[in-house]
Design a protein around this motif. Sequence first.
Motif, mmCIF file in Angstrom:
data_model
loop_
_atom_site.group_PDB
_atom_site.id
_atom_site.type_symbol
_atom_site.label_atom_id
_atom_site.label_comp_id
_atom_site.label_asym_id
_atom_site.label_seq_id
_atom_site.Cartn_x
_atom_site.Cartn_y
_atom_site.Cartn_z
ATOM 1 N N UNK A 1 2.070 23.238 -6.045
ATOM 2 C CA UNK A 1 3.040 22.129 -6.051
ATOM 3 C C UNK A 1 3.245 21.582 -4.637
ATOM 4 N N UNK A 2 3.409 20.270 -4.582
ATOM 5 C CA UNK A 2 3.572 19.586 -3.292
ATOM 6 C C UNK A 2 5.006 19.676 -2.807
ATOM 7 N N UNK A 3 5.168 19.598 -1.476
ATOM 8 C CA UNK A 3 6.508 19.410 -0.909
ATOM 9 C C UNK A 3 6.902 17.949 -1.167
ATOM 10 N N UNK A 4 8.213 17.709 -1.370
ATOM 11 C CA UNK A 4 8.693 16.346 -1.614
ATOM 12 C C UNK A 4 8.260 15.408 -0.482
ATOM 13 N N UNK A 5 8.422 15.902 0.735
ATOM 14 C CA UNK A 5 8.095 15.040 1.876
ATOM 15 C C UNK A 5 6.617 14.701 1.909
ATOM 16 N N UNK A 6 5.811 15.639 1.423
ATOM 17 C CA UNK A 6 4.376 15.368 1.388
ATOM 18 C C UNK A 6 4.090 14.239 0.415
ATOM 19 N N UNK A 7 4.740 14.336 -0.763
ATOM 20 C CA UNK A 7 4.500 13.312 -1.776
ATOM 21 C C UNK A 7 4.993 11.939 -1.302
ATOM 22 N N UNK A 8 6.228 11.897 -0.753
ATOM 23 C CA UNK A 8 6.767 10.602 -0.323
ATOM 24 C C UNK A 8 5.932 10.037 0.818
ATOM 25 N N UNK A 9 5.477 10.900 1.700
ATOM 26 C CA UNK A 9 4.646 10.418 2.802
ATOM 27 C C UNK A 9 3.347 9.835 2.248
ATOM 28 N N UNK A 10 2.809 10.522 1.228
ATOM 29 C CA UNK A 10 1.583 10.035 0.602
ATOM 30 C C UNK A 10 1.834 8.679 -0.065
ATOM 31 N N UNK A 11 2.968 8.606 -0.774
ATOM 32 C CA UNK A 11 3.330 7.349 -1.435
ATOM 33 C C UNK A 11 3.452 6.241 -0.399
ATOM 34 N N UNK A 12 4.090 6.565 0.725
ATOM 35 C CA UNK A 12 4.259 5.591 1.811
ATOM 36 C C UNK A 12 2.902 5.094 2.286
ATOM 37 N N UNK A 13 1.999 6.052 2.530
ATOM 38 C CA UNK A 13 0.667 5.674 3.020
ATOM 39 C C UNK A 13 -0.037 4.764 2.016
ATOM 40 N N UNK A 14 0.108 5.124 0.757
ATOM 41 C CA UNK A 14 -0.581 4.347 -0.282
ATOM 42 C C UNK A 14 0.010 2.956 -0.404
ATOM 43 N N UNK A 15 1.354 2.884 -0.466
ATOM 44 C CA UNK A 15 2.019 1.582 -0.634
ATOM 45 C C UNK A 15 1.735 0.677 0.557
ATOM 46 N N UNK A 16 1.882 1.244 1.759
ATOM 47 C CA UNK A 16 1.675 0.401 2.955
ATOM 48 C C UNK A 16 0.217 -0.012 3.101
ATOM 49 N N UNK A 17 -0.651 0.821 2.588
ATOM 50 C CA UNK A 17 -2.069 0.460 2.622
ATOM 51 C C UNK A 17 -2.408 -0.594 1.585
ATOM 52 N N UNK A 18 -1.674 -0.565 0.485
ATOM 53 C CA UNK A 18 -1.988 -1.457 -0.626
ATOM 54 C C UNK A 18 -1.465 -2.867 -0.410
ATOM 55 N N UNK A 19 -0.326 -2.975 0.317
ATOM 56 C CA UNK A 19 0.285 -4.299 0.510
ATOM 57 C C UNK A 19 0.245 -4.721 1.972
ATOM 58 N N UNK A 20 -0.338 -5.881 2.211
ATOM 59 C CA UNK A 20 -0.257 -6.460 3.561
ATOM 60 C C UNK A 20 1.133 -7.089 3.678
ATOM 61 N N UNK A 21 1.591 -7.383 4.881
ATOM 62 C CA UNK A 21 2.878 -8.076 5.008
ATOM 63 C C UNK A 21 2.848 -9.394 4.228
ATOM 64 N N UNK A 22 3.900 -9.652 3.474
ATOM 65 C CA UNK A 22 3.895 -10.844 2.616
ATOM 66 C C UNK A 22 5.311 -11.395 2.419
#
Lengths: 418, 73
Positions: A42-63
């Motif tokens: 099982x992942x640490x919460x911070x690991x998951x949120x950090x991963x989510x952050x990386x994914x979201x910020x990678x997926x969306x350019x500034x708009x």
Amino acid sequence: MTPRSSRTTNDSSTLFDLDAPRITSLIDEVGETFPGASPRSALAVSTLTQTAKDIVEGAFVPLWVRGEISDFKSHRNGHWYFCLRDRAAQMRCVVWSRDQGALPAAPDDGMQVAAFGQLGVYAARGEMRFTVTRMEADGDGLRQKALEATRKRLAADGLLDAARKREIPRHPRRIAFVTSSSGAALHDVVAVLRRRAPAVELIVVHAAVQGDTAPRELCAALARVARWGGAELVIIGRGGGSREDLWAFNDERVARALAACPVPTISAVGHEIDMSLCDLVADLRAPTPSAAAEAAVMSRAETALEFAGLGRRMTDAVKTRLRDARSRVLQDSRRMSAAVQVRVVQNRHRMSAAAGRLNALSPLAILQRGYGVARDAEGHTLASASDFTPNEAFVLQLRDGAVDAVSRAVRLREAASQ
Amino acid sequence: MTLEQRLLRLEAIVAELEGQHLDLETALARFEEGVACLREAAVALAAAELHVTKLSEAADGTFVLEDFDADDA
């Protein structure tokens, strides 16, 4: 075994005819090896949120995102927090204090805005968050709000008072024009001045009139004009453009620099309908740069007329003075001879009156009327009965001669009555 | 004298003359000065031509007015 895994097993076995138990053990191995695949990994919460952050910020350019502002809060730490929402969804937003300068003003709840930013994840709260760096409100609401706030500050400092407005010199010799040295405004102003052809020197003081550097450059140009000290009038302005293009002339620093200008100022920003804070602060607001030039100088013909008018008044005044002087001399001489005549008549009257009085007082005149004068031997007038003694010789003088006489008796009136 | 200065001087002269406070001799002297002022203004007006320069400030704080070709603007 779940239905899903059994079906997978079945499918696999039909396709590849693999050993089902072996697959199961491989899956277990994957579960041990890959994070989050089993309770043990099982992942640490911070690991998951950090991963989510990386994914979201990678997926969306500034708009740009459109929505309505709600729950706006300017936090003590200097950052702004609010929600951007529409009917179906909302999103938490932040404007860091360092980015706030790029927004004309803080938004208000209920404002419809377009916000530009980066979607991300705020790990501490496990929230999706939109970090805003630019914002525009519908109907230019943010700029209007900022403009009104600045206007109020300028008004509070008295910079918009009508009493502050200085007279524009009628014949400035040196006019400084704070504008872009490559702009249409300069071209227009030069054309008007040249046509009106006055004895003017136009001094171009360059500044960018739009863009991020414009406020700073305009302030610097105004300060340069003030330091130089050679101009008798300052025009500041630019040709027409979008509201955005003209925005530098609504900058508080520019407005204050203009208000501090040591010589009278004319503001000429954009077209007739555009009204800027510089227009409010300047001593005169011209609707266009050309109009500013017209207001700044008189045409050669107007100036000539003004001189001619003064010349006429001067000539009239001198003529009046000369006429007055001449008539005064005439009047004086007339008054003088009249005065002399009066004196002569007066003297004549006085003389005849004196002669009359003299005549009346003369003893001869009395004798003429039949009276007599008694005198003793020494010639003393015997005017009273008491002057006489009985048997005294005296002379009675009459109008045509004298009688030698002797008094017989003296009868005083008192004695007679007693 | 600039045009503005000439105008101001003329206005002062006219005001003095119209005010009637001057003795005649002084008034006539002012009139002569006014006429000279008018004559100079007429010459200056006829010769007037727009002069365009650009203000720049050197690093040492001195100011330079360079001729500026406004037709390029």
